[in-house]
Design a protein around this motif. Structure first.
Motif, PDB file in Angstrom:
ATOM      1  N   LEU A 355       0.809  -1.298   0.051  1.00  0.00           N
ATOM      2  CA  LEU A 355      -0.115   0.007   0.541  1.00  0.00           C
ATOM      3  C   LEU A 355       0.620   1.038  -0.077  1.00  0.00           C
ATOM      4  O   LEU A 355       0.864   1.713   1.180  1.00  0.00           O
ATOM      5  N   PRO A 356       2.010   1.697  -1.129  1.00  0.00           N
ATOM      6  CA  PRO A 356       2.050   2.634  -1.758  1.00  0.00           C
ATOM      7  C   PRO A 356       1.819   4.418  -0.806  1.00  0.00           C
ATOM      8  O   PRO A 356       3.094   5.070  -0.140  1.00  0.00           O
ATOM      9  N   SER A 357       0.640   4.257  -0.755  1.00  0.00           N
ATOM     10  CA  SER A 357       0.253   4.912  -0.214  1.00  0.00           C
ATOM     11  C   SER A 357       0.348   5.604   1.327  1.00  0.00           C
ATOM     12  O   SER A 357      -0.150   6.790   1.643  1.00  0.00           O
ATOM     13  N   PHE A 358       0.491   4.831   1.634  1.00  0.00           N
ATOM     14  CA  PHE A 358       0.382   5.423   3.091  1.00  0.00           C
ATOM     15  C   PHE A 358       1.757   6.562   3.839  1.00  0.00           C
ATOM     16  O   PHE A 358       1.847   7.084   4.612  1.00  0.00           O
ATOM     17  N   TYR A 359       2.795   5.910   3.529  1.00  0.00           N
ATOM     18  CA  TYR A 359       3.788   7.314   3.450  1.00  0.00           C
ATOM     19  C   TYR A 359       3.640   7.737   1.960  1.00  0.00           C
ATOM     20  O   TYR A 359       4.281   6.973   0.642  1.00  0.00           O
ATOM     21  N   PRO A 360       3.663   9.162   2.161  1.00  0.00           N
ATOM     22  CA  PRO A 360       3.374   9.726   0.937  1.00  0.00           C
ATOM     23  C   PRO A 360       4.456  10.234   0.483  1.00  0.00           C
ATOM     24  O   PRO A 360       4.471  11.286  -0.284  1.00  0.00           O
ATOM     25  N   ILE A 361       5.269   9.224  -0.618  1.00  0.00           N
ATOM     26  CA  ILE A 361       6.009   9.626  -1.424  1.00  0.00           C
ATOM     27  C   ILE A 361       6.257   9.059  -2.311  1.00  0.00           C
ATOM     28  O   ILE A 361       5.895   7.946  -2.919  1.00  0.00           O
ATOM     29  N   ARG A 362       7.512   9.435  -3.565  1.00  0.00           N
ATOM     30  CA  ARG A 362       6.705   8.274  -4.383  1.00  0.00           C
ATOM     31  C   ARG A 362       8.557   8.666  -6.330  1.00  0.00           C
ATOM     32  O   ARG A 362       8.418  10.552  -5.510  1.00  0.00           O
ATOM     33  N   LEU A 363       8.571   8.556  -6.495  1.00  0.00           N
ATOM     34  CA  LEU A 363       9.379   8.535  -7.295  1.00  0.00           C
ATOM     35  C   LEU A 363       8.797   8.794  -8.726  1.00  0.00           C
ATOM     36  O   LEU A 363       7.896   8.473  -8.707  1.00  0.00           O
ATOM     37  N   VAL A 364       9.096  10.463  -9.307  1.00  0.00           N
ATOM     38  CA  VAL A 364       8.556  10.798 -10.177  1.00  0.00           C
ATOM     39  C   VAL A 364       9.290  10.883 -11.591  1.00  0.00           C
ATOM     40  O   VAL A 364      11.110  11.075 -11.459  1.00  0.00           O
ATOM     41  N   ARG A 365       8.674  11.107 -12.683  1.00  0.00           N
ATOM     42  CA  ARG A 365      10.049  10.655 -14.046  1.00  0.00           C
ATOM     43  C   ARG A 365       9.926  12.438 -13.849  1.00  0.00           C
ATOM     44  O   ARG A 365       9.230  13.518 -14.142  1.00  0.00           O
ATOM     45  N   VAL A 366      11.524  12.749 -15.098  1.00  0.00           N
ATOM     46  CA  VAL A 366      11.511  14.067 -15.315  1.00  0.00           C
ATOM     47  C   VAL A 366      12.377  13.704 -16.383  1.00  0.00           C
ATOM     48  O   VAL A 366      12.962  12.506 -17.028  1.00  0.00           O
ATOM     49  N   LYS A 367      12.797  15.335 -17.460  1.00  0.00           N
ATOM     50  CA  LYS A 367      13.181  14.851 -18.421  1.00  0.00           C
ATOM     51  C   LYS A 367      14.676  14.407 -18.313  1.00  0.00           C
ATOM     52  O   LYS A 367      15.130  15.412 -16.888  1.00  0.00           O
ATOM     53  N   GLU A 368      15.236  14.352 -19.043  1.00  0.00           N
ATOM     54  CA  GLU A 368      16.682  13.335 -18.640  1.00  0.00           C
ATOM     55  C   GLU A 368      17.187  14.710 -18.289  1.00  0.00           C
ATOM     56  O   GLU A 368      18.577  14.491 -17.943  1.00  0.00           O
ATOM     57  N   GLU A 369      17.771  15.727 -19.053  1.00  0.00           N
ATOM     58  CA  GLU A 369      18.793  16.370 -19.305  1.00  0.00           C
ATOM     59  C   GLU A 369      18.272  17.801 -17.917  1.00  0.00           C
ATOM     60  O   GLU A 369      19.454  18.187 -17.488  1.00  0.00           O
ATOM     61  N   SER A 370      17.262  18.593 -18.196  1.00  0.00           N
ATOM     62  CA  SER A 370      16.640  19.178 -17.470  1.00  0.00           C
ATOM     63  C   SER A 370      16.221  18.477 -16.327  1.00  0.00           C
ATOM     64  O   SER A 370      17.035  20.106 -15.199  1.00  0.00           O
ATOM     65  N   GLY A 371      16.165  18.315 -15.841  1.00  0.00           N
ATOM     66  CA  GLY A 371      15.345  17.494 -14.852  1.00  0.00           C
ATOM     67  C   GLY A 371      13.872  17.776 -14.387  1.00  0.00           C
ATOM     68  O   GLY A 371      13.521  18.248 -13.059  1.00  0.00           O
ATOM     69  N   GLU A 372      13.671  18.642 -14.805  1.00  0.00           N
ATOM     70  CA  GLU A 372      12.011  18.967 -14.706  1.00  0.00           C
ATOM     71  C   GLU A 372      10.657  17.924 -14.398  1.00  0.00           C
ATOM     72  O   GLU A 372      10.915  16.855 -15.179  1.00  0.00           O
TER      73      GLU A 372
END
Length: 588
Positions: A355-372
């Motif tokens: 149940l990943p939502s019980f600790y609300p952290i996440r890895l999210v996708r970013v643009k490779e060069e800018s980190g956006e």
């Protein structure tokens, strides 16, 4: 700090935790509906780990709830420890053997508090502390906190502009807060400034307690432990994770003015230390030392810290007979800390797959060069899948002491670390700036700081991974890896700066080992041999100067080499070769 008399209150508290009930209900529902044997396997492999962490979170949350309700500050909690064991050693200064009991430490804090009042300082004033690591640092900031004065911890190694900058940004004298746990600022700790000027991170009482308590409960520390602390006391690892165990849980802390790889195990054996702290490259420094008798005579069972490279983890545990590694991830100011609670080699923490939502952290996708941050059609951040690189973020909730983000003294710096519409529309999240990857079991592995990863030959190169491999090939020597621009060539070519002072360097043997260990796109195109690699006072490798200087020939005591693919060997970079590379006459 759960007492028998409060057990019923604790149970009532649990019943009011909607997220706790959701966890139990959601777990049962998810298990019932899932027809995937793979999910069942993952759940069975990780449920013990997840429940261990849940217990720690509940324990820390209940303690913080109790402290908030009773408006307990850090000085007040320390006073409770003094009453429990006034004559127990609190701090030991390794340099002189000086021992302060809990009662003596409290007396020094009171003296500082009276002195501060005599100076005319009042609640909310800021006082900068600019001195080396010494037990006196503790009563200085703790005594100031007793009267509501905020301390700014200044790195004693700073000079000129950097020193002036840190003193200047700490001057928040007009900002006055109360002394209760939720809002009285305790002190400022400055970020290391590896990519720019340091920022003053605000540490409130609740944050100090949270960091310390998670360290104590997560890694099996005991009230009778003795901690060896050779980390700078202006840094959160030294003064919060380390000294905090003394102030809030009654442990004895041995303070060393400065880290010494050659004296480390001698000190631990001498003072009968049972816990050690590490950060950055300390473990590699210790492995690079020759074997000495004291490393087999110590009583250390737990090592706590962050930044233990996977490439040296196993060897460190085996050589020094460490029973438990307490690796964690977290910045002073962040709200998305991670803990490796079960000793998974190489992981800095985990997030539950059940149940990943019980600790609300996440890895999210970013643009490779800018980190956006990348977003979907709704404008929300896109979660990274297992095995996929992503930026670590943590949802902000200012009503929850575990989820709040107190930021920095400078509001612009604070705003730069906050993203909106991350988990859901209208929310906000702290953006760590660190790129990580999660495996199918939820274990999370640090890859690079945002901006350190570079692209070459159409592939992403993790500087942290390459540094670990090269350092291992070279007997745990210091290595800094970074990308450098070459005119007319797409991406950045890899360059490795290696600390090398004695004897000749076998370039052919190095290239042979590198060819076996690394894919072609990750092999250093440029190699720089230098007396020492730049590091911060907390043993983090800095690359700003190295990247700026690039591969232009430097002073005579340094050598720069170029990997000539046509002949298959490293060639010395002369002024003539440098100009040819810049003019595009050399094929990379």
């Amino acid at each position: 700090m759960i007492h028998v008399s409060t057990q019923m209150g604790f149970l009532i508290f649990l019943l009011h935790l909607s997220w706790f009930c959701s966890l139990l209900a959601g777990l049962g529902l998810y298990m019932a509906q899932s027809g995937s044997w793979r999910f069942c396997h993952v759940a069975l492999c990780t449920i013990k780990r997840d429940l261990m962490c849940l217990f720690v979170i509940l324990k820390v949350r209940w303690s913080m709830y109790h402290n908030l309700r009773n408006k307990c500050t850090i000085p007040a909690l320390f006073a409770q420890m003094v009453k429990l064991h006034p004559d127990k050693p609190a701090l030991i200064y390794e340099a002189t053997g000086e021992v302060w009991t809990f009662m003596e430490l409290q007396g020094r804090c009171h003296a500082v508090a009276h002195w501060a009042l005599g100076q005319g300082w009042t609640e909310g004033d800021v006082v900068a502390l600019f001195l080396e690591s010494h037990p006196v640092m503790v009563p200085l900031w703790l005594g100031l906190a007793m009267v509501g004065v905020e301390a700014a911890f200044i790195n004693q190694n700073l000079r000129l502009d950097s020193l002036l900058h840190c003193v200047r940004v700490s001057g928040a004298r007009a900002v006055v807060f109360g002394t209760e746990l939720t809002e009285d600022k305790l002190f400022y700790i400055y970020t290391s400034g590896t990519t720019g000027m340091p920022k003053a991170a605000v540490v409130v009482h609740s944050r100090y307690y949270r960091i310390t308590a998670f360290g104590f409960h997560s890694f099996g520390l005991r009230h009778d432990d003795v901690i060896y602390n050779c980390l700078p006391l202006y840094h959160s690892a030294g003064t919060v994770m380390g000294v905090g165990q003394c102030l809030l849980f009654g442990l004895t802390v041995v303070i060393r003015r400065k880290f010494s790889a050659s004296r480390f195990w001698d000190d631990c054996a001498k003072h009968k230390c049972t816990v050690i702290q590490y950060i950055g490259e300390i473990c590699r420094y210790l492995l690079a030392q020759p074997v000495r008798p004291s490393e087999g005579q110590h009583q250390v069972r737990v090592a706590i810290g962050n930044g233990l490279r996977p490439s040296v983890w196993g060897e460190f545990v085996q050589r020094f007979r460490i029973q438990k590694i307490g690796e964690f991830y977290g910045a002073t100011e962040c709200n998305c800390s991670l803990i490796n609670i079960d000793g998974k080699i190489g992981a800095c923490g985990f997030n539950s797959r059940i149940l990943p939502s019980f600790y609300p952290i996440r890895l999210v996708r970013v643009k490779e060069e800018s980190g956006e941050l990348l977003r979907d059609a709704q404008g929300l951040c896109i979660p990274s899948l297992p095995g996929e690189l992503g930026m670590l973020v943590g949802r902000i909730n200012h009503t929850d002491p575990l989820r709040r983000f107190d930021g920095y003294v400078d509001k612009d710096s604070t705003n730069q670390k906050i993203a909106h519409n991350v988990f859901k529309i209208g929310d906000s999240a702290y953006v760590s700036g660190d790129v990580m990857v999660m495996d199918e079991y939820g274990y999370i592995y640090f890859k690079d700081r945002s901006g350190d990863t570079f692209r070459w030959r159409g592939e992403n190169v993790s500087t942290t991974e390459v540094e670990g491999i090269l350092s291992g090939l070279l007997g745990h020597t210091a290595v800094a890896v970074y990308g450098v621009s070459v005119p007319g060539v797409e991406g950045k070519a890899g360059m490795a700066a290696v600390a090398h002072t004695e004897g000749s360097f076998d370039l052919d043997a190095f290239l042979f080992a590198v060819t076996k260990a690394l894919p072609s796109y990750a092999r250093p195109v440029f190699l720089r041999l230098m007396p020492a690699v730049d590091t911060t006072a907390t043993f983090k490798i800095t690359k700003t100067r190295l990247q700026r200087e690039g591969y232009k020939p430097q002073q005579s005591k340094e050598k720069i080499y170029f990997l000539d693919g046509r002949v298959g060997r490293y060639e010395a970079v002369t002024d003539q070769l440098y100009n040819a590379i810049i003019e595009g006459k050399v094929c990379l």
